[in-house]
Motif scaffolding. Structure first.
Motif, PDB file in Angstrom:
ATOM      1  N   VAL A  83      58.136   2.987  58.971  1.00  0.00           N
ATOM      2  CA  VAL A  83      57.209   2.386  58.011  1.00  0.00           C
ATOM      3  C   VAL A  83      55.778   2.397  58.549  1.00  0.00           C
ATOM      4  O   VAL A  83      54.819   2.606  57.797  1.00  0.00           O
ATOM      5  N   VAL A  92      54.446   5.839  57.937  1.00  0.00           N
ATOM      6  CA  VAL A  92      54.128   6.001  56.513  1.00  0.00           C
ATOM      7  C   VAL A  92      52.819   5.295  56.193  1.00  0.00           C
ATOM      8  O   VAL A  92      51.961   5.826  55.472  1.00  0.00           O
ATOM      9  N   ARG A  93      52.628   4.114  56.729  1.00  0.00           N
ATOM     10  CA  ARG A  93      51.404   3.359  56.483  1.00  0.00           C
ATOM     11  C   ARG A  93      50.178   4.103  57.014  1.00  0.00           C
ATOM     12  O   ARG A  93      49.144   4.166  56.349  1.00  0.00           O
ATOM     13  N   ARG A 111      48.815   2.012  52.580  1.00  0.00           N
ATOM     14  CA  ARG A 111      49.591   0.782  52.419  1.00  0.00           C
ATOM     15  C   ARG A 111      50.521   0.823  51.220  1.00  0.00           C
ATOM     16  O   ARG A 111      51.620   0.255  51.261  1.00  0.00           O
ATOM     17  N   ALA A 126      53.606   2.674  52.125  1.00  0.00           N
ATOM     18  CA  ALA A 126      54.386   1.850  53.053  1.00  0.00           C
ATOM     19  C   ALA A 126      55.079   0.717  52.314  1.00  0.00           C
ATOM     20  O   ALA A 126      56.231   0.367  52.622  1.00  0.00           O
ATOM     21  N   SER A 170      60.946  -3.034  59.853  1.00  0.00           N
ATOM     22  CA  SER A 170      60.245  -2.384  58.740  1.00  0.00           C
ATOM     23  C   SER A 170      59.185  -3.290  58.124  1.00  0.00           C
ATOM     24  O   SER A 170      58.065  -2.853  57.831  1.00  0.00           O
ATOM     25  N   GLU A 200      56.207  -3.607  60.501  1.00  0.00           N
ATOM     26  CA  GLU A 200      55.417  -2.382  60.552  1.00  0.00           C
ATOM     27  C   GLU A 200      54.543  -2.245  59.313  1.00  0.00           C
ATOM     28  O   GLU A 200      53.386  -1.818  59.391  1.00  0.00           O
ATOM     29  N   ALA A 201      55.077  -2.621  58.155  1.00  0.00           N
ATOM     30  CA  ALA A 201      54.295  -2.542  56.922  1.00  0.00           C
ATOM     31  C   ALA A 201      53.134  -3.526  56.935  1.00  0.00           C
ATOM     32  O   ALA A 201      52.045  -3.239  56.426  1.00  0.00           O
TER      33      ALA A 201
END
Length: 431
Positions: A96, A99-100, A105, A108, A322, A325-326
């Motif tokens: 995540v 991805v962010r 954002r 994510a 997750s 992390e986001a």
């Protein structure tokens, strides 16, 4: 004036430290044992009560005929768990978080939303399996078994450091030997089992397709992908460890398939010829007793409870990684509650929500166990393409990025998942 060195970004290992760790890592079998953990735990946790229920129904309803689905699912597990490990080990970041950083954002948020939905459903499935197994072995009511399991597992994970938690979970994974023993006691037709592994035939029925999709969803679960990547980061593995971690991934995935195989053949050898339909792993354990002896029944029941406890510890860890992390918050099993309140709070929150759902009066445990695995397969379509996009990006993996053959294999798995879900939807609409 002496300058203070800058601290590296969160989640990233400095080049100096990575170099030092590579030099310190032993070679050969000792090197593999040093990194052992992420692949083994992520793989074996897939053989949770929901997985055991899915494999039991596959064997009881279809005999040995659909074992080839388990082979393909295990192959897909190796491919994507290796990609998850590669992303984590090379970048030092969870799924995540990557991805962010790469896609913003919003992306994510979508990724973590899909993971949280899948993970909470899976936590419900683990607790449902523990309740069923505890009732089978001890006659313990759901209202007792579920809270006890939550308190014991949460106390272990949240009050211990990374290495202690890892060692306890690896020791708990030994419970899966019970399924191998139960399968052997059932005296299966090994020739028929061998043919089922290599003969890809699928009966033209909604039930056969449903169990095939559920088998894929329970073997290649979304939470396992996120857990694999973030856990490798938490273990502080580096690019120099990647060759050893690939062995860890392969062993974990293959053991997952082997255990699933013995669950299927145990039910195919005993329940399928007798025409006994089951709804969960507890039914399978009860039905095995008159057909394969009380030892097989007890071993099957112990496996359900042990597998449920292992997965109940692991799945909320994946959720907590997750979410943190986001949100850009610190995460890790070595972090104390004051250092990482969101990590600890998310872990407890996932367990409490799952327990609350399972303990609601009238909630059917069997659909919770079974249909959450179909949901996992559907949600894979939101996770797998993102992983492939990251894996082929040279800015993310550099020299370790996916090659064209690697991308082709990953795309084939995604297309197979999409086709299975599409056919299942079509049959459902037609029915």
């Amino acid at each position: 004036m002496r300058r203070t060195p800058r601290r590296p970004p969160p989640g990233r290992v400095t080049a100096h430290r990575a170099h030092r760790l590579r030099l310190a890592r032993p070679a050969g079998l000792v090197g593999v044992l040093a990194v052992l953990g992420p692949g083994l735990l992520a793989g074996l946790s897939d053989d949770d009560p929901a997985g055991i229920t899915t494999y039991s129904i596959l064997g009881a309803d279809h005999g040995y005929r659909l074992l080839w689905v388990l082979v393909l699912s295990t192959g897909a597990l190796v491919v994507f768990h290796e990609l998850a490990a590669r992303l984590g080990v090379v970048t030092g970041k969870g799924l995540v978080l990557l991805v962010r950083e790469r896609h913003g954002r919003s992306a994510a948020g979508l990724a973590v939303g899909a993971l949280v939905v899948a993970n909470v459903g899976t936590v419900c499935a683990e607790l449902a399996g523990i309740a069923i197994g505890a009732d089978l072995l001890l006659g313990t009511a759901r209202a007792v078994a579920v809270p006890v399991a939550v308190v014991v597992v949460a106390a272990l994970v949240l009050s211990s450091g990374f290495h202690r938690v890892e060692h306890v979970l690896l020791a708990l994974s030994l419970v899966f030997v019970s399924y191998v023993a139960a399968g052997i006691l059932a005296a299966p037709d090994w020739g028929a089992a061998g043919r089922g592994l290599v003969d890809p035939r699928l009966p033209a029925s909604r039930d056969a397709l449903l169990i095939a999709v559920a088998t894929l969803g329970t073997t290649l679960a979304p939470w396992g992908l996120a857990f694999m990547q973030s856990y490798a980061v938490d273990k502080k593995l580096t690019a120099g460890d990647l060759r050893f971690e690939r062995v860890d991934v392969a062993v974990g995935a293959l053991l997952t398939g082997v255990i699933g195989f013995f669950v299927v053949v145990a039910c195919a050898a005993t329940l399928h010829p007798a025409g006994i339909a089951i709804e969960d792993g507890g039914d399978a354990a009860r039905a095995l007793e008159p057909l394969a002896g009380p030892a097989a029944s007890v071993l099957f029941g112990l496996g359900i409870v042990g597998a449920g406890l292992l997965a109940l510890a692991v799945v909320p860890i994946s959720t907590a990684y997750s979410v943190c992390e986001a949100a850009g918050h610190p995460a890790g099993l070595d972090q104390r509650p004051r250092q990482a309140p969101l990590f600890h709070g998310t872990y407890l929150g996932a367990m409490v929500v799952g327990a609350g759902i399972v303990m609601l009066p009238g909630v059917p445990l069997i659909p919770v166990l079974y249909l959450t695995q179909v949901l996992n397969a559907v949600l894979l379509l939101a996770i797998l393409p993102v992983m492939v996009r990251l894996g082929r990006d040279p800015a993310v993996l550099g020299a370790h990025r996916l090659t064209r053959p690697g991308v082709a294999v990953c795309v084939a798995v995604i297309l197979a998942v999409a086709a299975s879900c599409g056919l299942l939807l079509a049959l459902g609409l037609a029915g």
